[in-house]
Scaffold this active site. Structure first.
Site, PDB file in Angstrom:
ATOM      1  N   ARG A   1       4.483   3.938   3.480  1.00 17.28           N
ATOM      2  CA  ARG A   1       5.029   5.238   3.875  1.00 17.28           C
ATOM      3  C   ARG A   1       4.021   6.113   4.596  1.00 17.28           C
ATOM      4  NH1 ARG A   1       7.117   6.838  -2.001  1.00 17.28           N
ATOM      5  NH2 ARG A   1       5.149   5.792  -2.479  1.00 17.28           N
TER       6      ARG A   1
ATOM      7  N   ASP B   1       9.589   4.386  -1.715  1.00 18.27           N
ATOM      8  CA  ASP B   1       8.716   3.317  -1.277  1.00 18.27           C
ATOM      9  C   ASP B   1       9.549   2.120  -0.819  1.00 18.27           C
ATOM     10  OD1 ASP B   1       6.738   1.483  -0.830  1.00 18.27           O
ATOM     11  OD2 ASP B   1       5.848   1.624  -2.832  1.00 18.27           O
TER      12      ASP B   1
END
Length: 155
Positions: A16, A127
């Protein structure tokens, strides 16, 4: 502010946060504001230090015409003292960062969720590590919306 600084953080710094960092850097460059911003990303943990971003993160960025040469690193005490903003992806990041920042004297960074800037109000950027290409694309879209809104607020 004359010399705004910004840092983007998530747990392993391979999915990310490199996406967010690369997206923000491209926005800043497109707006000709790179002299005003220092952009980086780092991990709360030391699991992946020195590793390149996940290949799916890289291919997602490439699909959007963005390259990155980022190597994962762990957040340092200096980061809390030098960056104006530390933006993270989820609640556990936020908890860890707040805990770490409490051990740093003269912490000047404002620590918050990147998702607080999302016009679509999706607070958490999940995630995508255990997901698929589509999940990485979702992260990209969220990061793009949030980074745009963040930049508009602070530039």
């Amino acid at each position: 502010s004359e010399n705004s600084l910004e840092s983007l953080v998530s747990i392993g710094n391979i999915c990310r946060s490199p996406i967010a960092e690369a997206v923000f850097r491209k926005l800043v460059t497109d707006e000709k504001l790179e002299h005003k911003w220092r952009t980086d990303s780092a991990a709360v943990s030391d699991w992946n230090v020195g590793r390149s971003p996940d290949s799916r993160a890289l291919s997602c960025l490439r699909n959007h015409g963005i390259e990155t040469a980022h190597k994962a690193r762990q957040i340092t005490k200096e980061d809390f003292q030098t960056f104006d903003h530390i933006l993270c992806m989820d609640e556990s990041n936020l908890r860890d960062l707040n805990r770490k920042s409490n051990q740093v004297k003269d912490c000047k960074a404002k620590i918050e969720l990147l998702g607080t800037y999302d016009p679509q109000k999706q607070l958490i950027i999940e995630d995508p590590y255990y997901g698929n290409e589509k999940d990485f694309e979702t992260v990209y879209e969220q990061c793009l919306r949030c980074c745009k809104a963040f930049l508009e607020k602070y530039h």
